[in-house]
Design a protein around this motif. Sequence first.
Motif, mmCIF file in Angstrom:
data_model
loop_
_atom_site.group_PDB
_atom_site.id
_atom_site.type_symbol
_atom_site.label_atom_id
_atom_site.label_comp_id
_atom_site.label_asym_id
_atom_site.label_seq_id
_atom_site.Cartn_x
_atom_site.Cartn_y
_atom_site.Cartn_z
ATOM 1 N N PRO A 1 -4.332 -56.769 15.227
ATOM 2 C CA PRO A 1 -3.909 -57.641 16.321
ATOM 3 C C PRO A 1 -3.089 -58.821 15.806
ATOM 4 N N ASP A 2 -2.350 -59.427 16.703
ATOM 5 C CA ASP A 2 -1.472 -60.546 16.324
ATOM 6 C C ASP A 2 -2.227 -61.865 16.231
ATOM 7 N N GLU A 3 -3.350 -61.983 16.924
ATOM 8 C CA GLU A 3 -4.103 -63.237 17.011
ATOM 9 C C GLU A 3 -4.597 -63.684 15.644
ATOM 10 N N TRP A 4 -4.061 -64.782 15.140
ATOM 11 C CA TRP A 4 -4.329 -65.181 13.760
ATOM 12 C C TRP A 4 -5.754 -65.662 13.536
ATOM 13 N N THR A 5 -6.430 -66.171 14.560
ATOM 14 C CA THR A 5 -7.779 -66.699 14.349
ATOM 15 C C THR A 5 -8.822 -65.608 14.167
ATOM 16 N N ALA A 6 -8.473 -64.365 14.530
ATOM 17 C CA ALA A 6 -9.439 -63.273 14.414
ATOM 18 C C ALA A 6 -8.922 -62.101 13.598
ATOM 19 N N SER A 7 -7.631 -62.096 13.310
ATOM 20 C CA SER A 7 -7.015 -60.966 12.620
ATOM 21 C C SER A 7 -6.522 -61.373 11.240
ATOM 22 N N LYS A 8 -7.050 -60.731 10.209
ATOM 23 C CA LYS A 8 -6.646 -61.065 8.843
ATOM 24 C C LYS A 8 -5.159 -60.798 8.602
ATOM 25 N N LYS A 9 -4.684 -59.633 9.040
ATOM 26 C CA LYS A 9 -3.264 -59.329 8.873
ATOM 27 C C LYS A 9 -2.411 -60.188 9.797
ATOM 28 N N GLY A 10 -2.936 -60.470 10.993
ATOM 29 C CA GLY A 10 -2.213 -61.338 11.911
ATOM 30 C C GLY A 10 -2.019 -62.721 11.327
ATOM 31 N N ALA A 11 -3.074 -63.264 10.723
ATOM 32 C CA ALA A 11 -2.992 -64.587 10.101
ATOM 33 C C ALA A 11 -2.020 -64.566 8.929
ATOM 34 N N ALA A 12 -2.120 -63.532 8.099
ATOM 35 C CA ALA A 12 -1.237 -63.429 6.936
ATOM 36 C C ALA A 12 0.222 -63.345 7.364
ATOM 37 N N ALA A 13 0.494 -62.568 8.400
ATOM 38 C CA ALA A 13 1.866 -62.391 8.866
ATOM 39 C C ALA A 13 2.469 -63.697 9.366
ATOM 40 N N HIS A 14 1.699 -64.457 10.128
ATOM 41 C CA HIS A 14 2.219 -65.692 10.704
ATOM 42 C C HIS A 14 2.491 -66.754 9.639
ATOM 43 N N ILE A 15 1.604 -66.872 8.674
ATOM 44 C CA ILE A 15 1.848 -67.893 7.651
ATOM 45 C C ILE A 15 3.004 -67.478 6.739
ATOM 46 N N PHE A 16 3.157 -66.180 6.489
ATOM 47 C CA PHE A 16 4.310 -65.693 5.727
ATOM 48 C C PHE A 16 5.604 -66.067 6.447
ATOM 49 N N LYS A 17 5.649 -65.798 7.736
ATOM 50 C CA LYS A 17 6.833 -66.103 8.540
ATOM 51 C C LYS A 17 7.166 -67.598 8.487
ATOM 52 N N ASN A 18 6.143 -68.442 8.672
ATOM 53 C CA ASN A 18 6.378 -69.882 8.714
ATOM 54 C C ASN A 18 6.914 -70.418 7.388
ATOM 55 N N ILE A 19 6.360 -69.943 6.280
ATOM 56 C CA ILE A 19 6.805 -70.419 4.971
ATOM 57 C C ILE A 19 8.224 -69.947 4.675
ATOM 58 N N VAL A 20 8.492 -68.653 4.890
ATOM 59 C CA VAL A 20 9.819 -68.112 4.583
ATOM 60 C C VAL A 20 10.889 -68.761 5.451
ATOM 61 N N GLU A 21 10.644 -68.887 6.737
ATOM 62 C CA GLU A 21 11.647 -69.489 7.611
ATOM 63 C C GLU A 21 11.788 -70.988 7.368
ATOM 64 N N GLY A 22 10.712 -71.618 6.917
ATOM 65 C CA GLY A 22 10.771 -73.054 6.673
ATOM 66 C C GLY A 22 11.491 -73.427 5.387
#
Length: 336
Positions: free
Chosen positions: A35-56
């Motif tokens: 799932p995409d929900e970062w608070t409950a999904s390990k891959k969801g959380a990993a994906a979102h923080i990867f996106k934020n760091i790379v785009e930032g």
Amino acid sequence: MTFKIGRKLVTAAVISLGLASVASAQTIRLAHVDPDEWTASKKGAAAHIFKNIVEGETGLKVELFPAGSLGNETELVGQAQENLTQVVLVSGAMSKICPAAGVLDIPYTFSSAPVAWTVLDGEFGKALAEHCLEKTGLRTLAYGETGFRNFTNGTREIRKPEDMKGLKFRVQPIPLYVEMVKGLGGEPTPIAWTELPNALSTGVVDGQENPVGVIYNNGLHKLQKYMTLDGHVYGADFILISDEFYQSLSPAEQQVVTKAAKVAGTMGRAIQQWGTAEGVNKVQQEGMQVYSPTAEEIAAFAAKAQPAVVDYLRKELGSDAEWIDRLQKAVDEASK
């Protein structure tokens, strides 16, 4: 490079989304099955923080495709090998394209998550990543976590291998898991994940095995009375990038992407650990009986399960069977 998954595995979903051509260097498409929900999904959380760091920190853009929207894990690694999806987060599918990764599934190898982290983030993990890069064309940027797998059943409490006798356990259609349950005295029954709830409800199987978070989030605890926290297999997530795409990046971009993946792996581990601790409490509150085996009891499980699995892997891996011994050496060092 060997064991490359063919273009036949590129899903219709990819084509329909217009991903059939190689992406430009300005966009990273990242996909996973959770799932995409970062608070409950390990891959969801990993994906979102990867996106934020790379785009930032770079001019790159990251598009996220969660929840299996581009296909299952086997299809995702195929897409990554074709550089149609640049970054994928997968677990079990890795051993299908890089058989040596299967040694991580030897039961009762890791006594704790910190031991697993030390091994994967150390020399063994780096060597395995290099080996798999040569085999697949996919670069392992970092390791995340899917968690320790545990047995549940609706018949009786399991404290020792003898308690498994006569019980039918749903397992993944993977020979290693079949051999493990056989070694423990149970009756392994390969069943697709989507069919599991019905199989438990109708008595086709007596039990199953999964990480605590998966058990709770999918309501399996409502269909089972007993859980044994034996942690028989530690599941690692592989954060993979197409090496073709990686090599097209500038050195500065490569550095940021690698850093982002390492942070993402750590984030995924944290969410998984939180979900496990919370899940154990919740299933107990909702009536499930949970047993945590002693070190001596775990040793008894290991003595039954490991030989059959190791024998199977040595035959399957052939010249790559050295990875079994390399892993054990790394675990012994980390455990000190």
